[in-house]
Design an enzyme around this catalytic site. Structure first.
Site, PDB file in Angstrom:
ATOM      1  N   ILE A 111       0.840  -1.216   0.000  1.00  0.00           N
ATOM      2  CA  ILE A 111       0.000   0.000   0.000  1.00  0.00           C
ATOM      3  C   ILE A 111       0.869   1.258   0.000  1.00  0.00           C
TER       4      ILE A 111
ATOM      5  N   ALA B  48      -2.075  -3.909   7.434  1.00  0.00           N
ATOM      6  CA  ALA B  48      -1.364  -3.369   8.598  1.00  0.00           C
ATOM      7  C   ALA B  48      -0.449  -4.438   9.166  1.00  0.00           C
TER       8      ALA B  48
ATOM      9  N   THR C 195      -8.488  -0.042  15.481  1.00  0.00           N
ATOM     10  CA  THR C 195      -8.554  -0.887  16.662  1.00  0.00           C
ATOM     11  C   THR C 195      -8.989  -0.101  17.898  1.00  0.00           C
ATOM     12  N   ASP C 196      -9.548  -0.806  18.878  1.00  0.00           N
ATOM     13  CA  ASP C 196      -9.894  -0.160  20.152  1.00  0.00           C
ATOM     14  C   ASP C 196      -8.644   0.160  20.973  1.00  0.00           C
ATOM     15  N   GLU C 197      -7.483  -0.436  20.594  1.00  0.00           N
ATOM     16  CA  GLU C 197      -6.274  -0.256  21.410  1.00  0.00           C
ATOM     17  C   GLU C 197      -5.769   1.181  21.388  1.00  0.00           C
TER      18      GLU C 197
ATOM     19  N   TYR D  28       2.487  -0.806  18.408  1.00  0.00           N
ATOM     20  CA  TYR D  28       1.389  -1.147  17.496  1.00  0.00           C
ATOM     21  C   TYR D  28       0.261  -0.131  17.598  1.00  0.00           C
TER      22      TYR D  28
ATOM     23  N   LYS E  86      -1.166   2.654  14.897  1.00  0.00           N
ATOM     24  CA  LYS E  86      -2.560   2.678  14.423  1.00  0.00           C
ATOM     25  C   LYS E  86      -3.193   4.034  14.740  1.00  0.00           C
TER      26      LYS E  86
ATOM     27  N   LEU F 267      -3.809 -14.833  20.571  1.00  0.00           N
ATOM     28  CA  LEU F 267      -4.104 -15.681  21.742  1.00  0.00           C
ATOM     29  C   LEU F 267      -4.885 -16.963  21.409  1.00  0.00           C
TER      30      LEU F 267
ATOM     31  N   TYR G 117       0.322 -14.752  29.737  1.00  0.00           N
ATOM     32  CA  TYR G 117       1.171 -13.660  30.221  1.00  0.00           C
ATOM     33  C   TYR G 117       0.732 -13.225  31.623  1.00  0.00           C
TER      34      TYR G 117
ATOM     35  N   ARG H 178     -10.223  -8.528  27.646  1.00  0.00           N
ATOM     36  CA  ARG H 178     -10.443  -8.083  26.270  1.00  0.00           C
ATOM     37  C   ARG H 178     -11.915  -8.301  25.936  1.00  0.00           C
TER      38      ARG H 178
ATOM     39  N   GLY I  27       4.454  -3.333  29.245  1.00  0.00           N
ATOM     40  CA  GLY I  27       3.441  -2.299  29.010  1.00  0.00           C
ATOM     41  C   GLY I  27       2.053  -2.854  28.747  1.00  0.00           C
ATOM     42  N   HIS I  28       1.820  -4.076  29.182  1.00  0.00           N
ATOM     43  CA  HIS I  28       0.576  -4.804  28.862  1.00  0.00           C
ATOM     44  C   HIS I  28      -0.672  -4.027  29.291  1.00  0.00           C
TER      45      HIS I  28
HETATM   46  P1  NAD Z   1      -3.259  -9.628   9.826  1.00  0.00           P
HETATM   47  O1  NAD Z   1      -1.922  -9.361  10.376  1.00  0.00           O
HETATM   48  O2  NAD Z   1      -3.843 -10.982   9.949  1.00  0.00           O
HETATM   49  O3  NAD Z   1      -3.294  -9.252   8.278  1.00  0.00           O
HETATM   50  C1  NAD Z   1      -2.707  -8.086   7.757  1.00  0.00           C
HETATM   51  C2  NAD Z   1      -2.639  -8.231   6.233  1.00  0.00           C
HETATM   52  O4  NAD Z   1      -2.063  -7.029   5.713  1.00  0.00           O
HETATM   53  C3  NAD Z   1      -1.737  -9.382   5.772  1.00  0.00           C
HETATM   54  O5  NAD Z   1      -2.368 -10.082   4.731  1.00  0.00           O
HETATM   55  C4  NAD Z   1      -0.476  -8.673   5.279  1.00  0.00           C
HETATM   56  O6  NAD Z   1       0.195  -9.390   4.254  1.00  0.00           O
HETATM   57  C5  NAD Z   1      -1.057  -7.363   4.778  1.00  0.00           C
HETATM   58  N1  NAD Z   1      -0.080  -6.274   4.749  1.00  0.00           N
HETATM   59  C6  NAD Z   1       0.787  -5.906   5.747  1.00  0.00           C
HETATM   60  N2  NAD Z   1       1.514  -4.849   5.360  1.00  0.00           N
HETATM   61  C7  NAD Z   1       1.086  -4.526   4.106  1.00  0.00           C
HETATM   62  C8  NAD Z   1       1.436  -3.503   3.178  1.00  0.00           C
HETATM   63  N3  NAD Z   1       2.396  -2.609   3.470  1.00  0.00           N
HETATM   64  N4  NAD Z   1       0.811  -3.463   1.967  1.00  0.00           N
HETATM   65  C9  NAD Z   1      -0.152  -4.369   1.679  1.00  0.00           C
HETATM   66  N5  NAD Z   1      -0.520  -5.354   2.508  1.00  0.00           N
HETATM   67  C10 NAD Z   1       0.086  -5.427   3.711  1.00  0.00           C
HETATM   68  O7  NAD Z   1      -4.211  -8.532  10.496  1.00  0.00           O
HETATM   69  P2  NAD Z   1      -5.747  -8.636  10.908  1.00  0.00           P
HETATM   70  O8  NAD Z   1      -5.853  -9.196  12.266  1.00  0.00           O
HETATM   71  O9  NAD Z   1      -6.493  -9.243   9.779  1.00  0.00           O
HETATM   72  O10 NAD Z   1      -6.091  -7.085  11.004  1.00  0.00           O
HETATM   73  C11 NAD Z   1      -6.523  -6.350   9.873  1.00  0.00           C
HETATM   74  C12 NAD Z   1      -6.756  -4.905  10.292  1.00  0.00           C
HETATM   75  O11 NAD Z   1      -7.738  -4.868  11.331  1.00  0.00           O
HETATM   76  C13 NAD Z   1      -5.515  -4.225  10.875  1.00  0.00           C
HETATM   77  O12 NAD Z   1      -5.523  -2.880  10.481  1.00  0.00           O
HETATM   78  C14 NAD Z   1      -5.706  -4.312  12.376  1.00  0.00           C
HETATM   79  O13 NAD Z   1      -5.076  -3.238  13.014  1.00  0.00           O
HETATM   80  C15 NAD Z   1      -7.215  -4.198  12.475  1.00  0.00           C
HETATM   81  N6  NAD Z   1      -7.832  -4.833  13.655  1.00  0.00           N
HETATM   82  C16 NAD Z   1      -7.559  -6.129  13.981  1.00  0.00           C
HETATM   83  C17 NAD Z   1      -8.195  -6.717  15.063  1.00  0.00           C
HETATM   84  C18 NAD Z   1      -7.935  -8.158  15.472  1.00  0.00           C
HETATM   85  O14 NAD Z   1      -8.387  -8.572  16.532  1.00  0.00           O
HETATM   86  N7  NAD Z   1      -7.246  -8.942  14.663  1.00  0.00           N
HETATM   87  C19 NAD Z   1      -9.105  -5.969  15.819  1.00  0.00           C
HETATM   88  C20 NAD Z   1      -9.351  -4.631  15.474  1.00  0.00           C
HETATM   89  C21 NAD Z   1      -8.717  -4.090  14.365  1.00  0.00           C
HETATM   90  O1  DAU Z   2      -8.116  -5.021  20.629  1.00  0.00           O
HETATM   91  C1  DAU Z   2      -7.925  -5.195  19.252  1.00  0.00           C
HETATM   92  C2  DAU Z   2      -6.560  -5.783  19.009  1.00  0.00           C
HETATM   93  O2  DAU Z   2      -6.622  -7.131  19.440  1.00  0.00           O
HETATM   94  C3  DAU Z   2      -6.106  -5.700  17.553  1.00  0.00           C
HETATM   95  O3  DAU Z   2      -5.965  -4.359  17.199  1.00  0.00           O
HETATM   96  C4  DAU Z   2      -4.780  -6.433  17.347  1.00  0.00           C
HETATM   97  O4  DAU Z   2      -4.423  -6.439  15.991  1.00  0.00           O
HETATM   98  C5  DAU Z   2      -4.946  -7.853  17.836  1.00  0.00           C
HETATM   99  O5  DAU Z   2      -3.712  -8.535  17.741  1.00  0.00           O
HETATM  100  C6  DAU Z   2      -5.444  -7.874  19.277  1.00  0.00           C
HETATM  101  O6  DAU Z   2      -4.420  -7.372  20.191  1.00  0.00           O
HETATM  102  P1  DAU Z   2      -4.136  -8.113  21.590  1.00  0.00           P
HETATM  103  O7  DAU Z   2      -2.784  -7.790  22.045  1.00  0.00           O
HETATM  104  O8  DAU Z   2      -5.271  -7.890  22.536  1.00  0.00           O
HETATM  105  O9  DAU Z   2      -4.254  -9.636  21.063  1.00  0.00           O
HETATM  106  P2  DAU Z   2      -3.376 -10.945  21.345  1.00  0.00           P
HETATM  107  O10 DAU Z   2      -4.137 -12.083  20.747  1.00  0.00           O
HETATM  108  O11 DAU Z   2      -1.954 -10.781  20.979  1.00  0.00           O
HETATM  109  O12 DAU Z   2      -3.475 -11.065  22.925  1.00  0.00           O
HETATM  110  C7  DAU Z   2      -4.721 -11.117  23.590  1.00  0.00           C
HETATM  111  C8  DAU Z   2      -4.439 -11.143  25.080  1.00  0.00           C
HETATM  112  O13 DAU Z   2      -3.819 -12.390  25.400  1.00  0.00           O
HETATM  113  C9  DAU Z   2      -3.483 -10.060  25.538  1.00  0.00           C
HETATM  114  O14 DAU Z   2      -3.877  -9.587  26.808  1.00  0.00           O
HETATM  115  C10 DAU Z   2      -2.133 -10.774  25.641  1.00  0.00           C
HETATM  116  C11 DAU Z   2      -2.523 -12.186  25.998  1.00  0.00           C
HETATM  117  N1  DAU Z   2      -1.618 -13.243  25.492  1.00  0.00           N
HETATM  118  C12 DAU Z   2      -1.319 -13.251  24.162  1.00  0.00           C
HETATM  119  C13 DAU Z   2      -0.445 -14.187  23.665  1.00  0.00           C
HETATM  120  C14 DAU Z   2      -0.073 -14.190  22.191  1.00  0.00           C
HETATM  121  C15 DAU Z   2      -1.119 -14.200  26.345  1.00  0.00           C
HETATM  122  O15 DAU Z   2      -1.448 -14.204  27.568  1.00  0.00           O
HETATM  123  N2  DAU Z   2      -0.270 -15.145  25.839  1.00  0.00           N
HETATM  124  C16 DAU Z   2       0.114 -15.164  24.538  1.00  0.00           C
HETATM  125  O16 DAU Z   2       0.929 -16.040  24.144  1.00  0.00           O
END
Ligand code: NAD
Ligand code: DAU
Length: 354
Positions: A58, A81, A132-134, A158, A162, A198, A215, A222, A291-292
């Protein structure tokens, strides 16, 4: 047609598949195919004339400009992203590069494209930025859930990257009149999620007989939402959201991490019992994430009242379906656990998984 970025990732592939299951409107998917992008997620679309894939960044302004010119989309949905908090702690540069710099280049290309539109195509054009809500930081136990007007207080590289992209998107509306929409969603779970996050990490580790690394005390909270509900929210925002507005998306489903891990273990005990006793026996508390953030919770009343969106999946039904999805796809799991994945797990968990 619509132009999706990051469509080979977790939410992106669910979004593209859901879109084409409900609509004849074609999709162009631009994805860089980082470690998180997996074209196999979209293999069922092979030969489907409504779907086109372009491998690219992108941040490549010329490429994006050409794609916009050639395909004339009515909307761009930006899902591309770097998305994993732990990776952002180990290596923040990629997060600044994609989530800030490359998103800026994408916005520039879209701004130029929009400037050339006239009439209906201009009136109807939308840029939907998926965030994201983060960005709102961490809540105390008694705080109300995040509302759209909460101050941004991102705590990880991260979420800071965002937040920066959200601010750029906002500025492109305010300054250039770009008809943007931003959604801030809570934690998603469901099919095709990469097993660094997770829920899939716990499923995949459990099935391999490895420790389940929680962790710290595991009491971080969440708000979990099934990815199909997130995709439906994105379609509603795109369809009826007001340009310049932001919409919080969440499941009203707050759970502590340890509760999630225990639920996954109990479902595996039921669906794929192992000889060595309950999967709960694999739960291991490991060093906390630096920083969790302690707690996220989303107030999704704006999108409910303005756009009529509410989650359709209960957590109980969604998590059962998700565990079964991974159980049914050992091949998919094996293929995503490539050398690069193993290196990440090795470096991040430093042998604590056995
Ligand atoms: P993901 O990491 O699974 O997928 C990201 C995708 O973006 C991948 O296919 C990757 O190849 C592509 N990508 C990365 N950098 C790129 C670039 N420079 N150009 C083009 N493509 C690129 O992420 P996800 O969990 O599917 O999240 C998608 C979006 O939603 C992100 O913006 C994330 O911040 C947001 N989001 C995710 C969650 C969640 O819980 N997963 C929640 C809220 C918001
Ligand atoms: O809130 C939305 C976000 O949720 C998105 O924007 C992010 O892209 C997505 O990755 C997610 O972020 P979190 O950090 O909340 O998700 P994760 O699955 O990495 O972790 C969820 C919780 O579990 C978090 O409190 C950390 C904890 N965790 C995670 C991992 C990978 C563990 O305890 N052990 C682990 O091994």
């Amino acid at each position: 047609m619509i132009f999706v970025t990051g469509g080979a990732g977790f939410i992106g592939s669910n979004f593209v598949l859901d879109w084409l299951a409900r609509s004849e409107e074609p999709v162009l998917n631009l994805d860089k195919l980082t470690y998180a992008g997996n074209p196999e997620n979209l293999a069922s679309l092979q030969g489907d004339a409504r779907y086109a894939f372009v491998h690219g960044d992108i941040g490549d302004g010329e490429l994006v400009a050409r794609l916009l010119r050639d395909h004339q989309p009515r909307a761009v949905i930006n899902l591309a992203a770097e998305s994993h908090v732990d990776r952002s702690i180990h290596g923040p540069a990629a997060f600044v590069q994609t989530n800030v710099v490359a998103t800026f280049h994408l916005l520039e290309a879209v701004r130029n494209y929009f400037a050339g539109l006239q009439g209906e195509p201009r009136r109807l054009f939308r840029f939907l930025h998926v965030s994201t809500d983060e960005v709102f930081g961490s809540l105390q136990a008694s705080d109300p859930a995040f509302r759209e007007d909460n101050a941004y207080q991102p705590n990880s590289p991260y979420s800071a990257s965002k937040a920066a992209s959200d601010h750029l998107v906002r500025a492109y509306h305010h300054t250039y009149g770009l008809p943007v929409l931003t959604s801030n969603c809570s934690n998603n779970y469901g099919p095709f999620q990469f097993p660094e996050k997770l829920i899939p990490l716990m499923i995949v580790n459990a099935l391999a007989g490895q420790n389940l690394p929680v962790y710290g005390d595991g009491l971080q909270r969440r708000d979990w939402l099934h990815v199909a509900d997130h995709c439906e929210a994105l379609r509603r925002v795109l369809e009826a959201g007001r340009p310049g507005e932001t919409y919080n998306v969440g499941g009203r489903n707050e759970l502590a991490n340890i509760q999630i891990v225990q639920r996954v273990c109990d479902l595996l005990d039921e669906l794929a019992p192992r000889a060595g006793g309950s999967f709960r026996g694999l739960i291991t508390h490991v060093a906390d994430r630096p920083g969790h953030d302690r707690r996220y919770a989303v107030d999704a009343s704006k999108i409910a009242t303005e756009l009529g969106w509410r989650p359709a999946h209960t957590f109980e039904e969604g998590i059962r379906q998700t565990v079964q999805w991974y159980l049914d796809r050992p091949g998919w799991v094996e293929r995503v656990k490539t050398g690069a994945y193993r290196e990440w797990v090795q470096a991040h968990y430093q042998g604590s998984l056995q």
